[in-house]
Design a protein around this motif. Sequence first.
Motif, PDB file in Angstrom:
ATOM      1  N   VAL A  88      -3.319 -72.748   4.946  1.00  0.00           N
ATOM      2  CA  VAL A  88      -2.382 -71.382   4.481  1.00  0.00           C
ATOM      3  C   VAL A  88      -0.924 -71.171   4.907  1.00  0.00           C
ATOM      4  O   VAL A  88      -1.271 -70.674   6.321  1.00  0.00           O
ATOM      5  N   VAL A 122       1.748 -68.945   6.601  1.00  0.00           N
ATOM      6  CA  VAL A 122       1.369 -67.175   7.100  1.00  0.00           C
ATOM      7  C   VAL A 122       3.361 -66.831   7.156  1.00  0.00           C
ATOM      8  O   VAL A 122       3.931 -67.369   8.039  1.00  0.00           O
ATOM      9  N   ARG A 163      -0.806 -62.610  -1.262  1.00  0.00           N
ATOM     10  CA  ARG A 163      -1.283 -62.237  -0.170  1.00  0.00           C
ATOM     11  C   ARG A 163      -1.967 -63.892   0.740  1.00  0.00           C
ATOM     12  O   ARG A 163      -2.430 -63.877   0.114  1.00  0.00           O
ATOM     13  N   PRO A 164      -1.415 -63.693   1.558  1.00  0.00           N
ATOM     14  CA  PRO A 164      -2.572 -64.307   2.765  1.00  0.00           C
ATOM     15  C   PRO A 164      -4.705 -63.797   2.279  1.00  0.00           C
ATOM     16  O   PRO A 164      -4.967 -64.920   2.085  1.00  0.00           O
ATOM     17  N   LYS A 170      -5.689 -65.792  -0.702  1.00  0.00           N
ATOM     18  CA  LYS A 170      -5.572 -66.899  -0.625  1.00  0.00           C
ATOM     19  C   LYS A 170      -7.236 -67.551   0.281  1.00  0.00           C
ATOM     20  O   LYS A 170      -7.435 -67.726  -0.019  1.00  0.00           O
ATOM     21  N   TYR A 171      -7.131 -66.073   1.078  1.00  0.00           N
ATOM     22  CA  TYR A 171      -8.845 -66.827   2.314  1.00  0.00           C
ATOM     23  C   TYR A 171      -9.760 -66.922   1.157  1.00  0.00           C
ATOM     24  O   TYR A 171     -10.434 -67.455   1.344  1.00  0.00           O
ATOM     25  N   GLU A 174      -4.151 -72.247   9.758  1.00  0.00           N
ATOM     26  CA  GLU A 174      -2.476 -70.894   9.089  1.00  0.00           C
ATOM     27  C   GLU A 174      -2.055 -71.452   9.879  1.00  0.00           C
ATOM     28  O   GLU A 174      -2.248 -72.180  11.160  1.00  0.00           O
TER      29      GLU A 174
END
Length: 477
Positions: free
Chosen positions: A294, A296, A331-332, A335-336, A349
């Motif tokens: 991911v 950031v 938004r991160p 995704k998480y 990340e």
Amino acid sequence: MEEETGTLPPKSAFSEWYNELLWRAEIMDVRYPVKGLYVWYPHGFAIRREVYRILREIMDREHREALFPLLIPASEFMKEAEHIKGFEDEVYWVTRGGKAELDIPLALRPTSETAIYPMYALWIRSHADLPLRIYQVVNSFRYETKHTRPLIRLREITSFKEAHTVHATWEEAEEQVRKAITFYREFYERLCVPVIVSRRPDWDKFPGADYTLAVDTIMPDGKTLQIGTAHHLGTHFSRTFQILFEDKNGEQKHAQQTCYGISERSIAALISLHGDDRGIILPPDVAPIQVIIVPVIVGKRKDEILAQAASLATELRGGAYRVQMDNRDLRPGAKYYYWEMRGVPLRLEIGPRDIDAGVVTAITRDGERSVLPRINLGEKVRDTLSGFEVRLREKARHRMEDGITKVTSLSEIPPALEKGIAIIPWCGERACADKLAQQSGGDVLGIITDTGKSVRKEGSCIICGEPAIPTLMGRAY
Ligand code: A5A
Ligand code: ZN
């Protein structure tokens, strides 16, 4: 892709959790309009592929894979008396082709003994043809009348791995059944799913078997799930299907047979045992995506961050990991949530500060965070994943151990069954087993053994006081 909303029920409400999880994690869609039939989503199917890759890898060592027809003529299906009795209420029949009635009705295989063994009768001539060890992975159909449940009790079992072996002697077949249990133990070890093995009571053995060994696990609600069985068939089927071989002295003998099977219950156990309030958790071995990257993205350095993330993905793929990069415009946090739900073991990340420090931030699916140096990342990832796998296996093993209670009196059984399995002293008599079941609300699963052989006597039967054998009781799915 839309941002997802809503949360999973807590795992402590297991049944609700399981039902929600199946669609939220995109494993099964239960909306297909036939009871007991479900649809594999691509993600669920990808997990299935990894799980069955491992199963095939284990089977391929001493079996060959083949494929037999789905339809079995009634004339063959009806040959073995016990087998028919065991399955007749569960068989779907094909009786028409177009508008014409078929001369011989055709059964949809509920299991394939009666499809395979007429062919074995043709294939086997002499002791030189033995042992014969074949397996297939197919769908099979059972008109189950108990409550159907996705992956657990299906009317179309879509992932039925059945092995069928033929041997010269009863003892060799017995040895094969013992080996089948070691194959299944290894398979479940790879899935980090703890199991316990027992010999089913005679009234609960496979229809047409001399005896049945079963592999069970304890589900999060304390109920037991049978996730594999191995059967010694003796000569029950070789007599009805005329499977004969010429032995070394030129005598014609009936072959000794075994069969053993696994279904997608293995995947039900996998996702149920490891999952948490946030979704499924997959051991790295069976995760279709092992590492999710991911990026950031903050401020002006977007291109640089994406490029770094992409090179990270390439590097790890070269190290033979199954890696995906998530550069969706989300938004991160979203995704998480998304990847946690789907069970991905490791999230990496990478943001501006990581790049400047020459590191990536690693978070395993069980929440352990670490900072890994960018150089030799492949090795670090390997260590992180293997540490994660060990924790997963150990946690599941401890929960299983906690779920098993040794008891010596009737009143101790119900509380033990609340937690899982009770080990009780039982004499082996059906009358006592029936009383045990009635008075405790559980089922006698079988005597503890990995080999089929009776184990040592220990204590005295809770009901009648006769010498007893350590026996498993549970509330079975
Ligand atoms: N021919 C042998 C191997 C056989 O059919 N054995 S069995 O009936 O015990 O099935 C093998 C395994 O399939 C069981 O141990 C259970 O884990 C699974 N199974 C049986 N019925 C099922 C169903 N309706 N849905 C899902 N899995 C099932
Ligand atoms: Zn008794």
